[in-house]
Scaffold this active site. Structure first.
Site, PDB file in Angstrom:
ATOM      1  N   LYS A 205       0.834  -1.156  -0.005  1.00  0.00           N
ATOM      2  CA  LYS A 205      -0.184  -0.008   0.058  1.00  0.00           C
ATOM      3  C   LYS A 205       0.838   1.216   0.044  1.00  0.00           C
ATOM      4  CE  LYS A 205      -4.308  -1.724   0.387  1.00  0.00           C
ATOM      5  NZ  LYS A 205      -5.113  -1.363  -0.934  1.00  0.00           N
TER       6      LYS A 205
ATOM      7  N   GLU B 277      -9.603   6.426   2.931  1.00  0.00           N
ATOM      8  CA  GLU B 277     -10.595   5.434   3.486  1.00  0.00           C
ATOM      9  C   GLU B 277      -9.733   3.970   3.789  1.00  0.00           C
ATOM     10  OE1 GLU B 277     -10.205   3.323   0.664  1.00  0.00           O
ATOM     11  OE2 GLU B 277     -10.543   5.133   0.218  1.00  0.00           O
TER      12      GLU B 277
ATOM     13  N   SER C  30       1.710  -9.659  -0.863  1.00  0.00           N
ATOM     14  CA  SER C  30       1.111  -8.312  -0.992  1.00  0.00           C
ATOM     15  C   SER C  30       1.372  -7.566   0.445  1.00  0.00           C
ATOM     16  CB  SER C  30      -0.518  -8.336  -1.234  1.00  0.00           C
ATOM     17  OG  SER C  30      -1.143  -8.913  -0.644  1.00  0.00           O
TER      18      SER C  30
END
Lengths: 416, 274
Positions: free
Chosen positions: A87, A109, A380
Site C-alpha cells: 500500500k 478510507e 502483498s
C-alpha cells in the site's frame, strides 16, 4: 502507461458535480507529474520509495513450496515494504502528488487498515495533516492498524453506516471530499474510483511488476509461466501484472475472496464473498463503471471475506476489462483455503502473510499443476494485522495444518 | 405540465422526499401534503444503497425506505398511485437507472418513467461527461434532464452543462452534501451570477430550511428553491416519535406553505427593487 479514462466499457467518472473540477485538476497533475515527470516528480517518488520505503524488494525463491509443488515458486516480497504491505507505493505517490499540487490536507478510507496506515505514514513523512475514515466493523477487527494510524498522527473517524466496512467508508470519504475539495486530496487506496485514480494508482503500484519482471529473468533466466496476486479492489493485482500484460505467454491470475460461498442471497442483499470479478455484474459504483456485487435492481450488496482487505463489492475497472478480454484469469478461493494457506506459508517459509495474500497461496495449493514451471506469487502484505482474526477463525475450525491452539483455549481469550 | 411551465408563474417551490420513507403508505400521504402546501415540482428520491452526494439526513431516509422494501418497480407503482397535480422529477443514482429492465443502459428506465408520468431526472453521480446515453433516452421520450451546478463548476464544464440541461438547472448553494443549515451561503449569489444568461429556470438547493432562507434565495435571483433535508427531518421526527401519519402530513403541509410563502415574498421584494 496511459491516462485513458476508460478501459473498454469500464472506468469513467461518475461522481457528484462538485468533485468534477478536482478530478480535472488531478487528471492534469497526473499527466504532468506522473506521466511526464514534470519538476522531477517521479525521480523524487522513486528516491523516497528507496530511502523511506526500502525498495527494491527481493524476489525470493520459496524453497519449501518449490519442493512441495515440484516447480519453481518465487515470492515477490511486498510484505517487506515499509509499513508491511504494498500500500505504501500508492500512498506515498499520492501524498507526494498532493504536495506538488499545493493541497493542504489528506483524507483516505481504509478497510483492513493497511491503506490507512500507509497513508498516515506517508502523510507524517511528508508533513501533511491526515484524516482516515474506517468502518466500525473494520476498526473492531483491525485494532493494531488503527493504533498505528493514530501513532502516526492521523485522525481516525469511525463510519457507522451500513455494515461498517470499506464500502461505507468510501462513501463517507467522498462526502468529506465533496465538502473540502478545494484544499483536500482524497488518497483512494486501490485501482478503483473515478478516472484518473485507476490508472494513477496502477502506475504507482507498477513498481512491483517492474522489479519482479527484471528479477525473475535474473534468477530463473526467463519470464514466469504464471503470476498470482490476490484481488480485492485490485491495486496489488494491477501493480503485479502491469509489466507482464504485454507478455502474452505469462498467465495472470487474480485470486478473489470466495468467502464462505459463491452463491448470493438476493433476499437479504448479502454476497457471502467478495468475488466481484468472478460473480459480479457490470454497474456503476464509487465513481466508475466496473464489475460489482449487486442485486437485480442495482442495489450494492454487502460483501464478505475472512480478510477485511478484500471485503469490497467492487473491483478496479482495468482489471474487469482485462478479465473480459481474457488476458487475466479471475479465480477465487474460500475462507477455509485462505486460512490453511496462511498457516502453510508461515510454517513452510517463515513468512506470515496477510490474509489477503493467503488467498493467492490457497489458489497455488489447489491448482499448482496447471500453472507451469515458474510461478511468481505476490506477497502483498504481512499478516501481523490479521493475527486476532486468524486466532479466532482458527479456533472455530478443525485445521490439520494449524498450530496447537490449546494455549488460547486454556486462557479463554482470542485477543492479542 | 412540463417542468419549465412549473416555473412560469413566479418562484417555484421544489420539495424533495425519499419515496417510501419511512413506509410506502405514509410516504404517499406526505408527498400529497407537499402538493397541498404549494409545491410546484416534486423531486422524488428513488433510494440507492450508496448515496454519496447526500448528507446524514437523507442518507437515513434512504435506509428507512430501502428497509421498507422500496425498489425501482415499487417506485413506479408509487408514482402511479400519487394523486398530485404537479410535475414529478425522479432523483436517483445512475446504477439503478442503468440496471433497470432487460436491456442494457438507461432506456428502459426512462421509458417506464415516461409511462408513469415522470417529467425528468436529477442524477447526482452523473456529470455531463457521462450523461450521453441518458440524455439520448430522455430526448426520445420527451423527458428533462436536470443538472446540478456546483460552486466549483466553471469554464468549459459550465458550457457543457448549459448545452445538455433541460427543465431547470439545480444550483448547488454550497460545497458539500445535502443537509439543512442555519444560514444561507454567500456562494449562492456568485453561483447565480454565473448563470444569469441561461435560458432554463434556476432552482437553488442544499441547505434551505426556512421561509426566510427561501425569501433570501429568491430575492437573490433564483427562479425556485429546492428543499429536501428540512422536510425529511419532519418525516424522521414523526417516525422516531411514532406520530400518526396525518399529524406528520399536516406539519409537512405547513412547512411547505412557509417555504412557498417565503419564496413569494422574495419575488415581491425583487419586483419592488426593480
Amino acid at each position: 502507461m496511459s491516462a485513458d479514462s476508460k478501459f473498454g466499457d469500464y472506468g469513467g467518472q461518475y461522481v457528484p458535480e462538485a468533485l468534477m473540477p478536482a478530478i480535472e485538476e488531478l487528471t492534469d497533475a497526473y499527466e504532468r507529474y506522473v506521466l511526464d515527470n514534470e519538476d522531477g516528480f517521479m525521480d523524487e517518488f522513486r528516491d523516497r520509495l528507496r530511502d523511506f520505503g526500502g525498495r527494491p524488494l527481493p524476489l525470493q525463491r520459496a524453497d519449501q513450496l518449490s519442493a512441495r509443488y515440484d516447480r519453481e515458486v518465487y515470492l515477490k516480497r511486498e510484505d517487506l515494504l515499509h509499513g508491511g504491505a504494498h500500500k505504501l507505493n500508492n500512498a506515498l505517490g499520492q501524498v507526494l502528488l498532493a504536495k506538488y499540487m499545493g493541497k493542504e490536507r489528506i483524507i483516505a478510507e481504509t478497510g483492513a487498515g493497511q491503506h490507512g496506515t500507509a497513508t498516515a505514514m506517508a502523510a507524517a513523512h511528508l508533513d501533511m495533516p491526515c484524516e482516515i475514515y474506517m468502518g466500525k466493523t473494520d476498526i473492531a477487527r483491525q485494532r493494531p492498524n488503527v493504533f498505528r494510524m493514530r501513532t502516526n498522527g492521523a485522525e481516525v473517524t469511525p463510519v457507522t453506516a451500513g455494515r461498517g466496512t470499506l464500502k461505507e467508508a468510501i462513501s463517507e470519504t467522498m462526502r468529506d471530499w465533496a465538502t473540502t475539495v478545494e484544499d483536500t486530496h482524497y488518497v483512494i487506496g486501490s485501482v478503483v474510483g473515478p478516472a484518473p485514480f485507476p490508472a494513477m494508482v496502477r502506475d504507482f503500484q507498477a513498481v512491483i511488476s517492474e522489479e519482479a519482471r527484471e528479477q525473475i529473468q535474473e534468477k530463473a533466466g526467463r519470464l514466469p509461466d504464471a503470476v498470482l496476486a490476490c484481488a480485492g479492489g485490485g491495486s496489488n493485482t494491477m501493480g503485479t501484472f502491469a509489466h507482464f500484460v504485454d507478455d502474452e505467454d505469462v498467465g495472470l491470475y487474480a485470486v478473489e475472496a470466495g468467502g464462505s460461498s459463491l452463491s448470493v442471497d438476493e433476499e437479504s442483499g448479502v454476497a457471502p464473498n467478495s468475488a466481484s470479478l468472478s460473480t459480479g455484474d457490470e454497474g456503476v459504483l464509487h465513481g466508475a463503471r466496473t464489475k460489482i456485487l449487486q442485486d437485480a435492481d442495482g442495489q450494492i450488496m454487502e460483501s464478505h471475506s475472512i480478510s477485511a482487505g478484500l471485503d469490497y463489492a467492487g473491483v478496479g475497472p482495468e482489471l474487469a476489462h482485462l478479465v473480459d478480454t481474457g488476458r487475466v484469469e479471475a479465480v477465487n478461493v474460500d475462507d477455509d483455503a485462505a486460512l490453511e494457506a496462511f498457516h502453510r506459508l508461515s510454517q513452510d517459509e517463515g513468512v506470515i502473510p496477510a490474509l489477503e495474500t493467503a488467498h493467492a497461496f490457497g489458489y497455488l495449493e489447489k491448482n499448482y499443476s496447471e500453472l507451469g514451471d515458474v510461478v511468481v506469487v505476490n506477497v502483498s502484505g504481512r499478516g501481523d494485522k490479521d493475527l486476532e482474526t486468524v486466532i479466532e477463525e482458527t479456533m472455530e475450525r478443525d485445521l490439520s495444518i494449524a498450530p496447537d491452539m490449546s494455549v488460547f483455549r486454556e486462557v479463554g481469550g482470542g485477543a492479542l | 405540465m412540463s417542468l419549465a411551465d412549473a416555473f412560469a408563474d413566479g418562484p417555484a417551490f421544489v420539495p424533495y422526499l425519499a419515496a417510501g420513507d419511512p413506509d410506502y403508505e405514509s410516504s404517499i400521504e406526505y408527498v400529497e401534503a407537499l402538493a397541498r402546501g404549494g409545491a410546484d415540482v416534486i423531486e422524488l428520491g428513488l433510494p440507492f444503497s450508496e448515496p454519496i452526494a447526500e448528507g446524514p439526513t437523507i442518507q437515513e431516509a434512504v435506509v428507512r425506505s430501502l428497509e421498507g422494501g422500496m425498489t425501482p418497480s415499487r417506485f413506479f407503482e408509487f408514482v402511479e398511485e400519487l394523486d398530485v397535480d404537479v410535475p414529478l422529477v425522479c432523483m436517483t443514482y445512475y446504477n439503478l437507472i442503468y440496471q433497470y429492465g432487460d436491456e442494457e443502459g438507461p432506456r428502459p428506465f426512462v421509458e417506464k418513467s415516461a409511462e408513469v408520468g415522470i417529467e425528468g431526472f436529477v442524477v447526482p453521480d452523473l456529470p455531463a461527461e457521462e450523461s450521453g446515453p441518458l440524455r439520448e433516452a430522455c430526448d426520445e421520450f420527451g423527458l428533462d434532464l436536470v443538472f446540478i451546478v456546483a460552486p466549483t463548476t466553471k469554464g468549459e464544464r459550465l458550457e457543457r452543462m448549459r448545452e445538455q440541461v433541460s427543465g431547470y438547472v439545480y444550483v448547488q448553494a454550497r460545497l458539500g452534501t445535502t443537509g439543512a443549515r442555519d444560514d444561507v451561503s454567500d456562494q449562492t449569489d456568485e453561483s447565480l451570477a454565473r448563470l444569469t444568461d441561461w435560458d432554463v429556470p434556476k432552482a437553488v438547493g442544499f441547505g434551505i430550511k426556512t421561509g426566510e432562507h427561501a425569501e433570501r434565495i429568491v430575492s437573490a435571483g433564483a427562479d425556485g428553491i429546492i428543499v429536501g433535508s428540512a422536510l425529511v427531518d419532519i418525516v424522521a421526527a414523526g417516525h422516531e416519535n411514532d406520530e400518526p401519519t396525518g399529524a406528520v402530513a399536516d406539519r409537512l403541509e405547513a412547512k411547505a406553505r412557509e417555504l412557498k410563502q417565503g419564496a413569494l415574498r422574495g419575488a415581491g421584494e425583487e419586483a419592488r427593487v426593480e
